[in-house]
Design an enzyme around this catalytic site. Sequence first.
Site, PDB file in Angstrom:
ATOM      1  N   SER A 140       0.856  -1.182   0.000  1.00  0.00           N
ATOM      2  CA  SER A 140       0.000   0.000   0.000  1.00  0.00           C
ATOM      3  C   SER A 140       0.893   1.232   0.000  1.00  0.00           C
ATOM      4  O   SER A 140       2.068   1.147   0.397  1.00  0.00           O
ATOM      5  CB  SER A 140      -0.885   0.001   1.251  1.00  0.00           C
ATOM      6  OG  SER A 140      -1.504   1.256   1.457  1.00  0.00           O
ATOM      7  N   TYR A 153      -2.294  -0.461  10.460  1.00  0.00           N
ATOM      8  CA  TYR A 153      -2.308  -0.774   9.028  1.00  0.00           C
ATOM      9  C   TYR A 153      -1.005  -0.326   8.364  1.00  0.00           C
ATOM     10  O   TYR A 153      -0.402  -1.069   7.578  1.00  0.00           O
ATOM     11  CB  TYR A 153      -3.501  -0.082   8.374  1.00  0.00           C
ATOM     12  CG  TYR A 153      -3.624  -0.328   6.890  1.00  0.00           C
ATOM     13  CD1 TYR A 153      -4.181  -1.512   6.406  1.00  0.00           C
ATOM     14  CD2 TYR A 153      -3.184   0.611   5.963  1.00  0.00           C
ATOM     15  CE1 TYR A 153      -4.294  -1.750   5.040  1.00  0.00           C
ATOM     16  CE2 TYR A 153      -3.289   0.385   4.604  1.00  0.00           C
ATOM     17  CZ  TYR A 153      -3.849  -0.791   4.146  1.00  0.00           C
ATOM     18  OH  TYR A 153      -3.945  -1.016   2.790  1.00  0.00           O
TER      19      TYR A 153
END
Length: 256
Positions: A140, A153
């Site tokens: 990501s 995250y």
Amino acid sequence: MQFKDKVVLITGAAGGIGIAAAKAFAKEGAKLALVDLNNEAITKAAESINSKEILLLTANVAKEEEVENYVKKTKEQYGRIDVFINNAGINGEFKNITEQTVENFQHVMDVNVKGVFLGLKYVLQVMQKQTSGAVVNTASNGGLLGAPGMSHYVASKHAVIGLNKSAALEMAPYGVRVNAVCPSGVNTEMMRRIERNAMGDQAEVARKQFEASVPMNRYATAEEIADLMVFLSSEQASFISGSYYRIDGGQGATSV
């Protein structure tokens, strides 16, 4: 049909990127092994994919015996694994570090880091023996930047990039390539959850703010991420390994 008769294993295959990747590889002639935690969702997803050869597997990627089993069943069905899209991931509940629970942090790390590690551990054993294969890990842009409220995250995706680099170095002598994609926001159900997580009943406001942070002023489509995955798995990327690719509408150009 550059993947005709090639075996492509995809985790998180019932999610937006997973389905898009499955469709893209099927279009190129691949045989598919699709893995997801939700059996009903993976069965429904398979109905939308135009392929005559699809193996459906239900597994929790954070449990070693279940990962070992999905790899074993794919090998038994097809005899080999040519491409591994190591894609399963979750975002977890957003909270600042001072308010975050250990349970939520651990859950995200179990899926996003342990799940990626276990997938690499067992799939790379197959590819090492074949002396061929390509892996694409889903990281990501959160693996390259920080984000308030998303420490769990962000930490997990930084870890994916670290695993990606190490796996690429370990597998280079065996002709196996390992790369990662780093998307910004993607127009999928996961992004809907992130929007709700960020601003509750003001999710549409969150969406506009997130999109405005991208120079191209929109989210990526799942198909755009899948196209990059296909490229990185193909012979056109034969000398690319250990890399991680931003696919973020220019967002990365705004940072150092």
